[in-house]
Scaffold this motif. Structure first.
Motif, PDB file in Angstrom:
ATOM      1  N   GLU A   1      96.992 -35.385  42.527  1.00 37.04           N
ATOM      2  CA  GLU A   1      98.048 -34.441  42.890  1.00 37.04           C
ATOM      3  C   GLU A   1      98.125 -33.308  41.869  1.00 37.04           C
ATOM      4  O   GLU A   1      98.294 -32.137  42.234  1.00 37.04           O
ATOM      5  CB  GLU A   1      99.386 -35.171  42.966  1.00 37.04           C
ATOM      6  N   GLN A   2      97.985 -33.645  40.591  1.00 34.65           N
ATOM      7  CA  GLN A   2      97.990 -32.628  39.539  1.00 34.65           C
ATOM      8  C   GLN A   2      96.827 -31.654  39.737  1.00 34.65           C
ATOM      9  O   GLN A   2      96.988 -30.426  39.612  1.00 34.65           O
ATOM     10  CB  GLN A   2      97.873 -33.300  38.170  1.00 34.65           C
ATOM     11  N   LEU A   3      95.650 -32.189  40.039  1.00 31.95           N
ATOM     12  CA  LEU A   3      94.462 -31.364  40.248  1.00 31.95           C
ATOM     13  C   LEU A   3      94.666 -30.401  41.416  1.00 31.95           C
ATOM     14  O   LEU A   3      94.430 -29.193  41.292  1.00 31.95           O
ATOM     15  CB  LEU A   3      93.246 -32.257  40.505  1.00 31.95           C
TER      16      LEU A   3
ATOM     17  N   ILE B   1      99.131 -35.443  32.320  1.00 36.57           N
ATOM     18  CA  ILE B   1      98.002 -35.179  33.215  1.00 36.57           C
ATOM     19  C   ILE B   1      98.169 -35.883  34.554  1.00 36.57           C
ATOM     20  O   ILE B   1      97.755 -35.359  35.594  1.00 36.57           O
ATOM     21  CB  ILE B   1      96.678 -35.610  32.530  1.00 36.57           C
ATOM     22  N   TYR B   2      98.792 -37.059  34.562  1.00 39.70           N
ATOM     23  CA  TYR B   2      98.969 -37.769  35.835  1.00 39.70           C
ATOM     24  C   TYR B   2     100.430 -37.764  36.284  1.00 39.70           C
ATOM     25  O   TYR B   2     100.825 -38.546  37.151  1.00 39.70           O
ATOM     26  CB  TYR B   2      98.443 -39.211  35.733  1.00 39.70           C
ATOM     27  N   ALA B   3     101.223 -36.864  35.718  1.00 36.38           N
ATOM     28  CA  ALA B   3     102.633 -36.748  36.098  1.00 36.38           C
ATOM     29  C   ALA B   3     102.955 -35.296  36.418  1.00 36.38           C
ATOM     30  O   ALA B   3     103.626 -34.604  35.643  1.00 36.38           O
ATOM     31  CB  ALA B   3     103.536 -37.273  34.984  1.00 36.38           C
ATOM     32  N   PRO B   4     102.476 -34.775  37.551  1.00 37.91           N
ATOM     33  CA  PRO B   4     102.682 -33.357  37.876  1.00 37.91           C
ATOM     34  C   PRO B   4     104.149 -33.045  38.154  1.00 37.91           C
ATOM     35  O   PRO B   4     104.900 -33.884  38.646  1.00 37.91           O
ATOM     36  CB  PRO B   4     101.833 -33.165  39.140  1.00 37.91           C
ATOM     37  N   ASP B   5     104.553 -31.831  37.816  1.00 39.33           N
ATOM     38  CA  ASP B   5     105.900 -31.364  38.116  1.00 39.33           C
ATOM     39  C   ASP B   5     105.830 -29.867  38.396  1.00 39.33           C
ATOM     40  O   ASP B   5     104.747 -29.282  38.465  1.00 39.33           O
ATOM     41  CB  ASP B   5     106.859 -31.675  36.961  1.00 39.33           C
TER      42      ASP B   5
ATOM     43  N   THR C   1      95.603 -42.616  39.526  1.00 39.32           N
ATOM     44  CA  THR C   1      94.606 -41.919  40.335  1.00 39.32           C
ATOM     45  C   THR C   1      95.263 -40.897  41.246  1.00 39.32           C
ATOM     46  O   THR C   1      94.867 -39.725  41.286  1.00 39.32           O
ATOM     47  CB  THR C   1      93.796 -42.912  41.185  1.00 39.32           C
ATOM     48  N   TRP C   2      96.297 -41.312  41.970  1.00 44.71           N
ATOM     49  CA  TRP C   2      96.973 -40.397  42.887  1.00 44.71           C
ATOM     50  C   TRP C   2      97.748 -39.319  42.131  1.00 44.71           C
ATOM     51  O   TRP C   2      97.776 -38.164  42.546  1.00 44.71           O
ATOM     52  CB  TRP C   2      97.909 -41.176  43.817  1.00 44.71           C
ATOM     53  N   GLY C   3      98.381 -39.707  41.034  1.00 44.49           N
ATOM     54  CA  GLY C   3      99.116 -38.724  40.247  1.00 44.49           C
ATOM     55  C   GLY C   3      98.201 -37.646  39.686  1.00 44.49           C
ATOM     56  O   GLY C   3      98.529 -36.449  39.725  1.00 44.49           O
ATOM     57  N   SER C   4      97.036 -38.050  39.194  1.00 41.54           N
ATOM     58  CA  SER C   4      96.073 -37.080  38.646  1.00 41.54           C
ATOM     59  C   SER C   4      95.498 -36.199  39.747  1.00 41.54           C
ATOM     60  O   SER C   4      95.298 -34.992  39.549  1.00 41.54           O
ATOM     61  CB  SER C   4      94.938 -37.819  37.936  1.00 41.54           C
TER      62      SER C   4
END
Length: 312
Positions: free
Chosen positions: A278-280, A215-219, A273-276
């Protein structure tokens, strides 16, 4: 098949009847002179094949019936009639491929309205997802995805772009932004409360989470899935396949990403926080892009189909 109930001013009834009779795919025409009281006029009933519905509705609007009378449309679940079968066979294209643009605009307008109910659903979904990310529970994450109502405003933005409806675009954007902002703010407070009573801990959030760490590691896979889900969700709306829409809701990481960002922010974990976030944003972008392209493709294909029928 679609069932139309029209209230028409008496002076326009003949024009309405002529339009219905010349539209391929219509049947079961009934005229009830002088029976309407509010507004005063005649009542005209007919059935039309779904694939001919948009053409007929457009013609009725050009006659001004939406301003001077009334146009009501209902889906017919069962019609045992040879005339109905003949009308569907004569209408160009397939009913499942037809898009009722007025119905789509009206439906997305309703689903993209910022209301108390909408805010409650998106907030509750985000809070459920918060429990899922802290407990690393995939079942709760899936449940939160199913509860979240965010696809409505996303579909509204796609429809507004294709139909060039700025009011719908603004309404949808407000519902999306305000909805997520309120949901994340409430979830951050919920996280602090759960921490105070010993049900959430920072260690749980930052521990190895094999079920929810994505969820907090978008790819790129996140974006690909969002694009596929956006296309599928748009098709489910235009073809009224609600079951498919539920599948779309539990395939994209929007609400869980917002929840993870809110919980991480409450603990000061800026990396998550930033990773999530970015995923959103990646998922929202993918859904809007795919939904818009899907509607444009459907509009082009249907226009091409009509062109071939007219030429023939």
């Amino acid at each position: 098949m679609l069932h139309l109930r029209l209230i028409t001013p008496s002076e326009k009834t003949d024009d309405v009847i002529r339009l219905i009779e010349k539209t391929v795919g219509t049947t079961h025409l009934v005229v009830l002179p002088g029976t309407a009281r509010n507004p005063v006029g005649d009542v005209v009933l007919c059935d039309v094949a779904r694939e001919a519905g948009d053409e007929l509705l457009t013609g009725l609007q050009e006659l001004g019936l939406d301003r001077t009378g009334s146009i009501a449309v209902e889906n017919i679940d069962l019609s045992l009639s040879r005339r109905a079968d003949k009308a569907e066979a004569e209408a160009p294209g397939e009913g499942a491929d037809a898009v009722l643009w007025e119905h789509l605009t009206d439906a997305t307008h309703e689903e993209s309205t910022l209301s108390v109910t909408y805010l409650m659903f998106i907030t509750l979904a985000t809070m459920i997802a918060a429990c899922g990310v802290v407990l690393d529970n995939a079942v709760l994450i899936v449940g939160a995805m199913a509860v979240g109502p965010e696809f409505g405003p996303l579909a509204g933005i796609c429809t507004a772009i294709v139909q060039r409806a700025p009011r719908l675009a603004v309404r949808s954007l407000i519902a999306l932004l305000v909805g997520f902002a309120v949901a994340m703010a409430v979830t951050a407070g919920f996280s602090l409360f759960m921490d105070a009573v010993g049900l959430f801990t920072k260690e749980q959030l930052e521990a190895d989470r094999p079920n929810t760490g994505f969820i907090y590691a978008p790819d790129w896979f996140s974006f690909v899935v969002a694009v596929l889900a956006g296309a599928a969700g748009t098709l489910s709306l235009t073809s009224a396949k609600s079951g498919a829409l539920v599948g779309v809701a539990i395939s994209v990481t929007t609400v869980p990403a917002a929840a993870n960002a809110a919980v991480a922010l409450s603990y000061g974990d800026m990396k998550q926080t930033w990773g999530s976030t970015e995923q959103l944003l990646l998922n929202l972008l993918g859904i809007v892009l795919a939904g818009t392209l899907t509607l444009l493709t459907q509009k082009w294909l249907w226009a091409k189909q009509r062109g071939r029928v007219s030429a023939g």
